[in-house]
Write a protein that holds these residues in place. Sequence first.
Motif, mmCIF file in Angstrom:
data_model
loop_
_atom_site.group_PDB
_atom_site.id
_atom_site.type_symbol
_atom_site.label_atom_id
_atom_site.label_comp_id
_atom_site.label_asym_id
_atom_site.label_seq_id
_atom_site.Cartn_x
_atom_site.Cartn_y
_atom_site.Cartn_z
ATOM 1 N N SER A 24 0.827 -1.212 0.000
ATOM 2 C CA SER A 24 0.000 0.000 0.000
ATOM 3 C C SER A 24 0.859 1.257 0.000
ATOM 4 N N ALA A 25 1.932 1.244 0.804
ATOM 5 C CA ALA A 25 2.809 2.416 0.878
ATOM 6 C C ALA A 25 3.501 2.671 -0.462
ATOM 7 N N ILE A 26 3.906 1.601 -1.130
ATOM 8 C CA ILE A 26 4.573 1.757 -2.432
ATOM 9 C C ILE A 26 3.581 2.315 -3.458
ATOM 10 N N GLN A 27 2.345 1.800 -3.427
ATOM 11 C CA GLN A 27 1.328 2.292 -4.361
ATOM 12 C C GLN A 27 0.962 3.746 -4.070
ATOM 13 N N PHE A 28 0.839 4.097 -2.790
ATOM 14 C CA PHE A 28 0.469 5.459 -2.380
ATOM 15 C C PHE A 28 1.581 6.453 -2.720
ATOM 16 N N ASN A 29 2.827 6.016 -2.497
ATOM 17 C CA ASN A 29 4.026 6.766 -2.895
ATOM 18 C C ASN A 29 4.085 8.168 -2.287
ATOM 19 N N LYS A 30 3.705 8.276 -1.031
ATOM 20 C CA LYS A 30 3.879 9.538 -0.309
ATOM 21 C C LYS A 30 4.468 9.206 1.060
ATOM 22 N N PRO A 31 5.785 8.973 1.119
ATOM 23 C CA PRO A 31 6.415 8.476 2.361
ATOM 24 C C PRO A 31 6.310 9.446 3.531
ATOM 25 N N PHE A 32 6.082 10.734 3.274
ATOM 26 C CA PHE A 32 5.965 11.658 4.407
ATOM 27 C C PHE A 32 4.622 11.487 5.135
ATOM 28 N N ILE A 33 3.657 10.799 4.465
ATOM 29 C CA ILE A 33 2.367 10.491 5.107
ATOM 30 C C ILE A 33 2.297 9.024 5.522
#
Length: 250
Positions: A24-33
């Motif tokens: 999910s984090a890779i797909q979302f691609n907004k590591p600051f969130i």
Amino acid sequence: MKQLKYYMSSVILLLLLFLGWEISAIQFNKPFILPSPTLILAKMVELHDVLFKVHLLATLEVVLIGLCISVVFGVGLAVWMNMSQLAEKTFFPLVIASQTIPIIALAPIFVLWFGYTIWSKVVVTVLITFFPITIGAFDGLRSTSRDHIDLLRTMGASRWQTFFKIQVPTALPYFFSGLKVAVTLSVIGAAIGEWLGANAGLGYFSRRMMTQFDGAGVFAPIVWLSILGITLFLLVKALETYLLKWRNKP
């Protein structure tokens, strides 16, 4: 090996959750969130020295002092309420009422009173951990069999002999149940206090990373807080098993 098999389902569920989080984090691609678990792990390695040697020790100091104060005064008050109806009528409602006050609202007041010293965080920790320890010890003392107490007294035992030989062993399992709840809450209490005002600690470091929009930096101290809570719980569990090994005897 038996322990590993016992917890295998939990380990598999945890791995699946981390895998779903990573994808999910890779797909979302907004590591600051939403940083991925691997990014958080990399941040923990990068910040290991400052997190482990500085901020973890500061939080641990708050937790241990707060727990010690809660155990001393919580058990003392439980014993007093058990022996005196006046003390029970006076303090028991206040102990219950103390849990209806939102600690997050009181924490800034403690910062005003004690400043950024360790004691503003210790007071928050004590307020959170005092309740389960006191209630656990009090319920344990009250659960002692009246027949056993009467039997000892007919044999000439004094009040204190009855207390130490019957009431204390009966109360210990209840006390440890309350203490296991308290040690996990103590980490939360210390983190809340550090969030609202501190110069060091895992809660303070997490808040500082949030102002820099460093998502992985926010999660890294939270993981350490979780590890600290689990470690303290296991230590209390081991102490309980050692002191109450008579419970496992057939």
